[in-house]
Design a protein around this motif. Sequence first.
Motif, PDB file in Angstrom:
ATOM      1  N   ASP A   1      -3.263   8.911  -5.716  1.00  0.00           N
ATOM      2  CA  ASP A   1      -3.056   8.100  -6.906  1.00  0.00           C
ATOM      3  C   ASP A   1      -1.974   7.064  -6.652  1.00  0.00           C
ATOM      4  N   GLY A   2      -2.068   5.947  -7.358  1.00  0.00           N
ATOM      5  CA  GLY A   2      -0.990   4.981  -7.370  1.00  0.00           C
ATOM      6  C   GLY A   2       0.191   5.553  -8.144  1.00  0.00           C
ATOM      7  N   VAL A   3       1.332   4.926  -8.006  1.00  0.00           N
ATOM      8  CA  VAL A   3       2.575   5.426  -8.600  1.00  0.00           C
ATOM      9  C   VAL A   3       2.466   5.534 -10.120  1.00  0.00           C
ATOM     10  N   THR A   4       1.947   4.514 -10.781  1.00  0.00           N
ATOM     11  CA  THR A   4       1.829   4.541 -12.239  1.00  0.00           C
ATOM     12  C   THR A   4       0.769   5.533 -12.690  1.00  0.00           C
ATOM     13  N   ALA A   5      -0.379   5.534 -12.029  1.00  0.00           N
ATOM     14  CA  ALA A   5      -1.432   6.487 -12.389  1.00  0.00           C
ATOM     15  C   ALA A   5      -0.919   7.915 -12.293  1.00  0.00           C
ATOM     16  N   ALA A   6      -0.166   8.218 -11.241  1.00  0.00           N
ATOM     17  CA  ALA A   6       0.380   9.565 -11.075  1.00  0.00           C
ATOM     18  C   ALA A   6       1.343   9.913 -12.206  1.00  0.00           C
ATOM     19  N   ALA A   7       2.207   8.974 -12.578  1.00  0.00           N
ATOM     20  CA  ALA A   7       3.171   9.226 -13.655  1.00  0.00           C
ATOM     21  C   ALA A   7       2.466   9.473 -14.991  1.00  0.00           C
ATOM     22  N   LEU A   8       1.425   8.699 -15.255  1.00  0.00           N
ATOM     23  CA  LEU A   8       0.675   8.887 -16.499  1.00  0.00           C
ATOM     24  C   LEU A   8      -0.017  10.238 -16.520  1.00  0.00           C
TER      25      LEU A   8
ATOM     26  N   GLU B   1       0.839  -1.189   0.000  1.00  0.00           N
ATOM     27  CA  GLU B   1       0.000   0.000   0.000  1.00  0.00           C
ATOM     28  C   GLU B   1       0.879   1.246   0.000  1.00  0.00           C
ATOM     29  N   ARG B   2       0.286   2.357  -0.472  1.00  0.00           N
ATOM     30  CA  ARG B   2       0.984   3.642  -0.434  1.00  0.00           C
ATOM     31  C   ARG B   2       1.046   4.119   1.012  1.00  0.00           C
ATOM     32  N   ARG B   3       2.184   4.610   1.401  1.00  0.00           N
ATOM     33  CA  ARG B   3       2.358   5.238   2.710  1.00  0.00           C
ATOM     34  C   ARG B   3       3.108   6.533   2.441  1.00  0.00           C
ATOM     35  N   GLY B   4       2.348   7.581   2.164  1.00  0.00           N
ATOM     36  CA  GLY B   4       2.952   8.828   1.724  1.00  0.00           C
ATOM     37  C   GLY B   4       3.554   8.628   0.340  1.00  0.00           C
ATOM     38  N   ALA B   5       4.809   9.014   0.182  1.00  0.00           N
ATOM     39  CA  ALA B   5       5.495   8.856  -1.104  1.00  0.00           C
ATOM     40  C   ALA B   5       6.060   7.448  -1.285  1.00  0.00           C
ATOM     41  N   ARG B   6       6.002   6.624  -0.262  1.00  0.00           N
ATOM     42  CA  ARG B   6       6.580   5.276  -0.292  1.00  0.00           C
ATOM     43  C   ARG B   6       5.512   4.236  -0.585  1.00  0.00           C
TER      44      ARG B   6
ATOM     45  N   CYS C   1      -0.629   5.326 -26.855  1.00  0.00           N
ATOM     46  CA  CYS C   1      -1.885   5.270 -26.101  1.00  0.00           C
ATOM     47  C   CYS C   1      -2.372   6.679 -25.792  1.00  0.00           C
ATOM     48  N   GLN C   2      -3.666   6.855 -25.904  1.00  0.00           N
ATOM     49  CA  GLN C   2      -4.270   8.161 -25.658  1.00  0.00           C
ATOM     50  C   GLN C   2      -4.997   8.225 -24.317  1.00  0.00           C
ATOM     51  N   ALA C   3      -5.125   7.093 -23.648  1.00  0.00           N
ATOM     52  CA  ALA C   3      -5.795   7.031 -22.348  1.00  0.00           C
ATOM     53  C   ALA C   3      -5.357   5.749 -21.648  1.00  0.00           C
ATOM     54  N   ALA C   4      -5.711   5.646 -20.371  1.00  0.00           N
ATOM     55  CA  ALA C   4      -5.405   4.434 -19.594  1.00  0.00           C
ATOM     56  C   ALA C   4      -6.619   4.071 -18.746  1.00  0.00           C
ATOM     57  N   VAL C   5      -6.888   2.775 -18.645  1.00  0.00           N
ATOM     58  CA  VAL C   5      -7.897   2.249 -17.726  1.00  0.00           C
ATOM     59  C   VAL C   5      -7.135   1.345 -16.768  1.00  0.00           C
ATOM     60  N   LEU C   6      -7.097   1.758 -15.493  1.00  0.00           N
ATOM     61  CA  LEU C   6      -6.273   1.069 -14.513  1.00  0.00           C
ATOM     62  C   LEU C   6      -7.094   0.600 -13.322  1.00  0.00           C
ATOM     63  N   LYS C   7      -6.592  -0.426 -12.644  1.00  0.00           N
ATOM     64  CA  LYS C   7      -7.269  -1.036 -11.497  1.00  0.00           C
ATOM     65  C   LYS C   7      -7.389  -0.050 -10.343  1.00  0.00           C
ATOM     66  N   GLU C   8      -8.607   0.190  -9.931  1.00  0.00           N
ATOM     67  CA  GLU C   8      -8.874   1.135  -8.852  1.00  0.00           C
ATOM     68  C   GLU C   8      -8.270   0.681  -7.527  1.00  0.00           C
ATOM     69  N   ARG C   9      -7.861   1.645  -6.738  1.00  0.00           N
ATOM     70  CA  ARG C   9      -7.364   1.496  -5.364  1.00  0.00           C
ATOM     71  C   ARG C   9      -5.991   0.844  -5.250  1.00  0.00           C
ATOM     72  N   SER C  10      -5.402   0.454  -6.351  1.00  0.00           N
ATOM     73  CA  SER C  10      -4.089  -0.189  -6.351  1.00  0.00           C
ATOM     74  C   SER C  10      -2.990   0.822  -6.013  1.00  0.00           C
ATOM     75  N   PRO C  11      -1.938   0.382  -5.297  1.00  0.00           N
ATOM     76  CA  PRO C  11      -0.826   1.300  -5.002  1.00  0.00           C
ATOM     77  C   PRO C  11      -0.051   1.694  -6.264  1.00  0.00           C
ATOM     78  N   SER C  12      -0.268   0.974  -7.330  1.00  0.00           N
ATOM     79  CA  SER C  12       0.356   1.304  -8.603  1.00  0.00           C
ATOM     80  C   SER C  12      -0.633   1.998  -9.529  1.00  0.00           C
ATOM     81  N   CYS C  13      -1.812   1.440  -9.663  1.00  0.00           N
ATOM     82  CA  CYS C  13      -2.759   1.857 -10.699  1.00  0.00           C
ATOM     83  C   CYS C  13      -3.922   2.706 -10.208  1.00  0.00           C
ATOM     84  N   GLY C  14      -4.151   2.780  -8.911  1.00  0.00           N
ATOM     85  CA  GLY C  14      -5.296   3.517  -8.386  1.00  0.00           C
ATOM     86  C   GLY C  14      -5.291   4.976  -8.814  1.00  0.00           C
TER      87      GLY C  14
END
Length: 141
Positions: A118-125, A54-59, A88-101
């Motif tokens: 946001d998860g780490v990947t969602a934030a980067a996108l 799980e996300r714990r702040g930035a970690r 890709c012009q958009a992303a559909v990612l798994k909700e609540r995930s520490p990566s994709c949420g």
Amino acid sequence: MKILISACLLGCRCRYDGGSKPHPVVEKLAGYHELIPVCPEQLGGLPTPRPPAERRGARVVTAAGVDVTEQYLRGAEEALMLCKLMGCQAAVLKERSPSCGSGAVYDGTFSGTLIAGDGVTAAALKVAGIPVYGESAAEAL
């Protein structure tokens, strides 16, 4: 349109528990769009199955307190590269995930409590200008 999509939503067994979370609306997108499946955790070098994190702040940490932030950051970089490479012009990612949420993630206490974020990947996108949708909003596409 090309859409980056969490592979677990298409039935790939890549979740932390070795399972998947197929979603009928997401699967229907394949009839209208080109879907590019991705699992950022695997791209970051984590095995399947793996301890929940799980996300714990930035970690990003596991329930045992092991810091897996590096692997999540690496996976986000790889997913973003794939997204750009494939156009890709958009992303559909798994909700609540520490990566994709997107918009809400678990709070790092492993109690099931959600917080805004946001998860780490969602934030980067999002930083790269890619619209990110959770599976419950996939009908918008």
